[in-house]
Scaffold this motif. Structure first.
Motif, PDB file in Angstrom:
ATOM      1  N   ASP A  30     -34.829 -79.736   4.246  1.00  0.00           N
ATOM      2  CA  ASP A  30     -35.049 -78.339   3.872  1.00  0.00           C
ATOM      3  C   ASP A  30     -35.266 -77.502   5.132  1.00  0.00           C
ATOM      4  O   ASP A  30     -35.246 -78.014   6.247  1.00  0.00           O
ATOM      5  CB  ASP A  30     -36.218 -78.209   2.907  1.00  0.00           C
ATOM      6  CG  ASP A  30     -37.512 -78.784   3.466  1.00  0.00           C
ATOM      7  OD1 ASP A  30     -37.599 -79.001   4.696  1.00  0.00           O
ATOM      8  OD2 ASP A  30     -38.448 -79.027   2.689  1.00  0.00           O
ATOM      9  N   SER A  31     -35.510 -76.206   4.938  1.00  0.00           N
ATOM     10  CA  SER A  31     -35.620 -75.304   6.083  1.00  0.00           C
ATOM     11  C   SER A  31     -36.788 -75.650   6.990  1.00  0.00           C
ATOM     12  O   SER A  31     -36.671 -75.639   8.220  1.00  0.00           O
ATOM     13  CB  SER A  31     -35.761 -73.855   5.590  1.00  0.00           C
ATOM     14  OG  SER A  31     -34.609 -73.461   4.886  1.00  0.00           O
ATOM     15  N   ALA A  32     -37.950 -75.975   6.378  1.00  0.00           N
ATOM     16  CA  ALA A  32     -39.133 -76.288   7.185  1.00  0.00           C
ATOM     17  C   ALA A  32     -38.903 -77.544   8.013  1.00  0.00           C
ATOM     18  O   ALA A  32     -39.217 -77.597   9.210  1.00  0.00           O
ATOM     19  CB  ALA A  32     -40.353 -76.474   6.270  1.00  0.00           C
ATOM     20  N   ARG A  33     -38.324 -78.564   7.378  1.00  0.00           N
ATOM     21  CA  ARG A  33     -38.081 -79.810   8.102  1.00  0.00           C
ATOM     22  C   ARG A  33     -36.991 -79.615   9.147  1.00  0.00           C
ATOM     23  O   ARG A  33     -37.058 -80.178  10.245  1.00  0.00           O
ATOM     24  CB  ARG A  33     -37.685 -80.914   7.125  1.00  0.00           C
ATOM     25  CG  ARG A  33     -37.620 -82.278   7.800  1.00  0.00           C
ATOM     26  CD  ARG A  33     -37.237 -83.363   6.833  1.00  0.00           C
ATOM     27  NE  ARG A  33     -37.114 -84.632   7.538  1.00  0.00           N
ATOM     28  CZ  ARG A  33     -36.377 -85.640   7.117  1.00  0.00           C
ATOM     29  NH1 ARG A  33     -35.710 -85.538   5.981  1.00  0.00           N
ATOM     30  NH2 ARG A  33     -36.307 -86.753   7.808  1.00  0.00           N
ATOM     31  N   ALA A  34     -35.961 -78.823   8.828  1.00  0.00           N
ATOM     32  CA  ALA A  34     -34.890 -78.563   9.793  1.00  0.00           C
ATOM     33  C   ALA A  34     -35.440 -77.911  11.059  1.00  0.00           C
ATOM     34  O   ALA A  34     -35.024 -78.242  12.174  1.00  0.00           O
ATOM     35  CB  ALA A  34     -33.821 -77.671   9.158  1.00  0.00           C
ATOM     36  N   GLN A  35     -36.384 -76.985  10.895  1.00  0.00           N
ATOM     37  CA  GLN A  35     -36.992 -76.333  12.049  1.00  0.00           C
ATOM     38  C   GLN A  35     -37.769 -77.341  12.883  1.00  0.00           C
ATOM     39  O   GLN A  35     -37.706 -77.341  14.126  1.00  0.00           O
ATOM     40  CB  GLN A  35     -37.918 -75.210  11.583  1.00  0.00           C
ATOM     41  CG  GLN A  35     -38.578 -74.411  12.713  1.00  0.00           C
ATOM     42  CD  GLN A  35     -37.565 -73.666  13.548  1.00  0.00           C
ATOM     43  OE1 GLN A  35     -36.514 -73.260  13.050  1.00  0.00           O
ATOM     44  NE2 GLN A  35     -37.865 -73.470  14.827  1.00  0.00           N
ATOM     45  N   GLU A  36     -38.507 -78.226  12.202  1.00  0.00           N
ATOM     46  CA  GLU A  36     -39.270 -79.267  12.901  1.00  0.00           C
ATOM     47  C   GLU A  36     -38.325 -80.208  13.648  1.00  0.00           C
ATOM     48  O   GLU A  36     -38.586 -80.593  14.794  1.00  0.00           O
ATOM     49  CB  GLU A  36     -40.102 -80.055  11.885  1.00  0.00           C
ATOM     50  CG  GLU A  36     -40.967 -81.142  12.474  1.00  0.00           C
ATOM     51  CD  GLU A  36     -42.188 -80.626  13.187  1.00  0.00           C
ATOM     52  OE1 GLU A  36     -42.764 -81.381  13.987  1.00  0.00           O
ATOM     53  OE2 GLU A  36     -42.567 -79.457  12.937  1.00  0.00           O
ATOM     54  N   VAL A  37     -37.235 -80.573  12.984  1.00  0.00           N
ATOM     55  CA  VAL A  37     -36.238 -81.454  13.603  1.00  0.00           C
ATOM     56  C   VAL A  37     -35.692 -80.829  14.880  1.00  0.00           C
ATOM     57  O   VAL A  37     -35.615 -81.478  15.931  1.00  0.00           O
ATOM     58  CB  VAL A  37     -35.081 -81.736  12.609  1.00  0.00           C
ATOM     59  CG1 VAL A  37     -33.882 -82.335  13.335  1.00  0.00           C
ATOM     60  CG2 VAL A  37     -35.544 -82.668  11.509  1.00  0.00           C
ATOM     61  N   MET A  38     -35.306 -79.563  14.789  1.00  0.00           N
ATOM     62  CA  MET A  38     -34.691 -78.898  15.936  1.00  0.00           C
ATOM     63  C   MET A  38     -35.664 -78.777  17.105  1.00  0.00           C
ATOM     64  O   MET A  38     -35.310 -79.065  18.261  1.00  0.00           O
ATOM     65  CB  MET A  38     -34.178 -77.508  15.529  1.00  0.00           C
ATOM     66  CG  MET A  38     -33.293 -76.859  16.590  1.00  0.00           C
ATOM     67  SD  MET A  38     -32.583 -75.278  16.061  1.00  0.00           S
ATOM     68  CE  MET A  38     -31.598 -75.780  14.666  1.00  0.00           C
ATOM     69  N   GLU A  39     -36.893 -78.385  16.834  1.00  0.00           N
ATOM     70  CA  GLU A  39     -37.874 -78.239  17.911  1.00  0.00           C
ATOM     71  C   GLU A  39     -38.140 -79.573  18.594  1.00  0.00           C
ATOM     72  O   GLU A  39     -38.182 -79.661  19.827  1.00  0.00           O
ATOM     73  CB  GLU A  39     -39.179 -77.664  17.345  1.00  0.00           C
ATOM     74  CG  GLU A  39     -39.073 -76.215  16.906  1.00  0.00           C
ATOM     75  CD  GLU A  39     -40.360 -75.706  16.274  1.00  0.00           C
ATOM     76  OE1 GLU A  39     -41.334 -76.494  16.216  1.00  0.00           O
ATOM     77  OE2 GLU A  39     -40.385 -74.542  15.832  1.00  0.00           O
ATOM     78  N   ASN A  40     -38.312 -80.620  17.783  1.00  0.00           N
ATOM     79  CA  ASN A  40     -38.588 -81.952  18.314  1.00  0.00           C
ATOM     80  C   ASN A  40     -37.397 -82.465  19.135  1.00  0.00           C
ATOM     81  O   ASN A  40     -37.557 -83.029  20.229  1.00  0.00           O
ATOM     82  CB  ASN A  40     -38.882 -82.907  17.156  1.00  0.00           C
ATOM     83  CG  ASN A  40     -39.495 -84.216  17.617  1.00  0.00           C
ATOM     84  OD1 ASN A  40     -39.991 -84.326  18.731  1.00  0.00           O
ATOM     85  ND2 ASN A  40     -39.443 -85.224  16.767  1.00  0.00           N
ATOM     86  N   LEU A  41     -36.201 -82.254  18.609  1.00  0.00           N
ATOM     87  CA  LEU A  41     -34.999 -82.729  19.269  1.00  0.00           C
ATOM     88  C   LEU A  41     -34.761 -82.030  20.605  1.00  0.00           C
ATOM     89  O   LEU A  41     -34.500 -82.678  21.629  1.00  0.00           O
ATOM     90  CB  LEU A  41     -33.797 -82.518  18.344  1.00  0.00           C
ATOM     91  CG  LEU A  41     -32.425 -82.946  18.868  1.00  0.00           C
ATOM     92  CD1 LEU A  41     -32.427 -84.418  19.223  1.00  0.00           C
ATOM     93  CD2 LEU A  41     -31.348 -82.639  17.843  1.00  0.00           C
TER      94      LEU A  41
END
Length: 291
Positions: free
Chosen positions: A186-197
């Motif tokens: 979802d959007s919240a997890r996608a944002q977390e994924v991108m920042e972490n990556l």
């Protein structure tokens, strides 16, 4: 001097403090909320005693003309102890119902002592029983508010920890990273994924990132857009992005939805993606012997 509406209550709390603590514990046992599996008798007794001290102090100075506000400074000691006790009980697994019943059990020993003290004064007895009811109910409501706030903090902390665990960036090889995605994006997890990556790309000076979606159950337009944005962000960081785990079903879905992956490299498996990534960074895998 305490107000006449609380004078007898205060007398009970001060003259028979230990008796009230013990009977309060006994009522908790009867109500099934003592939780001996979580707290020893000594811990339960200490918590009750500290709460009752704060409650007595509040009754002594915090009730004016039969009115009180648990936010006033007179109840400061009770609030402080209550926060500590509530946090401890939330962390050990006490439920909201058990916590509220734990506080409400204080009524029983106070009612019994008022009944004995005021047996010849029924009107006064009724008035003071009502006063105790209001005080303890207010105490319980305030407890519940603290309990809910504390549990929400724990839930939020656990959610953040789960997000971190669900988006691990793994260094497969020198300058090669992989991000295995599992579940819903979802959007919240996608944002977390991108920042972490992106942070890991910077730290490891990665040149290739493999985003593996083998564990993603459904790829719809929203999920595809999240993946493409992540790939674009990776390119802006100077690295190449390969999306692996594209199954025939996912490929058909993306074509039917009209999703254009553009210049993003895609592979059916992480094995082929890894082979391409190693070539990009200058490595070749050689077979040394027959199996």
């Amino acid at each position: 001097m305490p107000h006449s509406a609380t004078a007898n209550i205060l007398t009970i709390l001060e003259s028979n403090f230990s008796g009230v603590v013990e009977e309060w514990l006994g009522t908790q046992v009867q109500e099934g909320v003592k939780r001996s599996d979580l707290f020893s008798d000594a811990e339960s007794r200490a918590q009750n005693a500290e709460l009752l001290k704060g409650f007595a102090k509040g009754v002594r100075t915090g009730v004016v003309d039969e009115e009180f506000n648990l936010e006033d400074s007179a109840w400061e000691d009770l609030r402080a102890v209550l926060i500590d006790v509530t946090k401890e009980r939330v962390n050990r697994g006490v439920t909201p119902t058990e916590m509220a019943t734990f506080v409400l059990a204080l009524k029983s020993p106070l009612f019994k002592r008022l009944e004995t003290m005021l047996s010849d004064e029924p009107k006064t007895l009724i008035r003071e029983v009502l006063m105790v009811t209001r005080l303890v109910d207010g105490f319980a409501i305030y407890t519940n508010e603290i309990f809910i706030a504390e549990r929400e903090q724990i839930i939020e902390r656990q959610r953040e920890e789960m997000l971190e665990l669900s988006t691990p960036v793994v260094e497969l090889w020198d300058r090669v990273l992989t991000l295995p995605l599992i579940g819903t994006l979802d959007s919240a997890r996608a944002q977390e994924v991108m920042e972490n990556l992106l942070q890991t790309i910077l730290e490891r000076q990665a040149e290739v990132v493999i985003v593996d979606i083998t564990g993603v159950g459904t790829v719809d337009t929203q999920v595809a857009q999240h993946l493409l944005r992540a790939a674009a962000a990776v390119r802006l960081m100077g690295a190449e992005c390969i999306i692996s785990g594209i199954s025939p079903m996912i490929a058909q879905t993306m074509v039917q939805l009209g999703i254009d992956v553009g210049t993003v490299s895609t592979r059916s498996s992480i094995r082929t993606a890894l082979a391409d990534a190693l070539k990009t960074v200058g490595y070749v895998i050689h077979k040394t012997r027959d199996s």
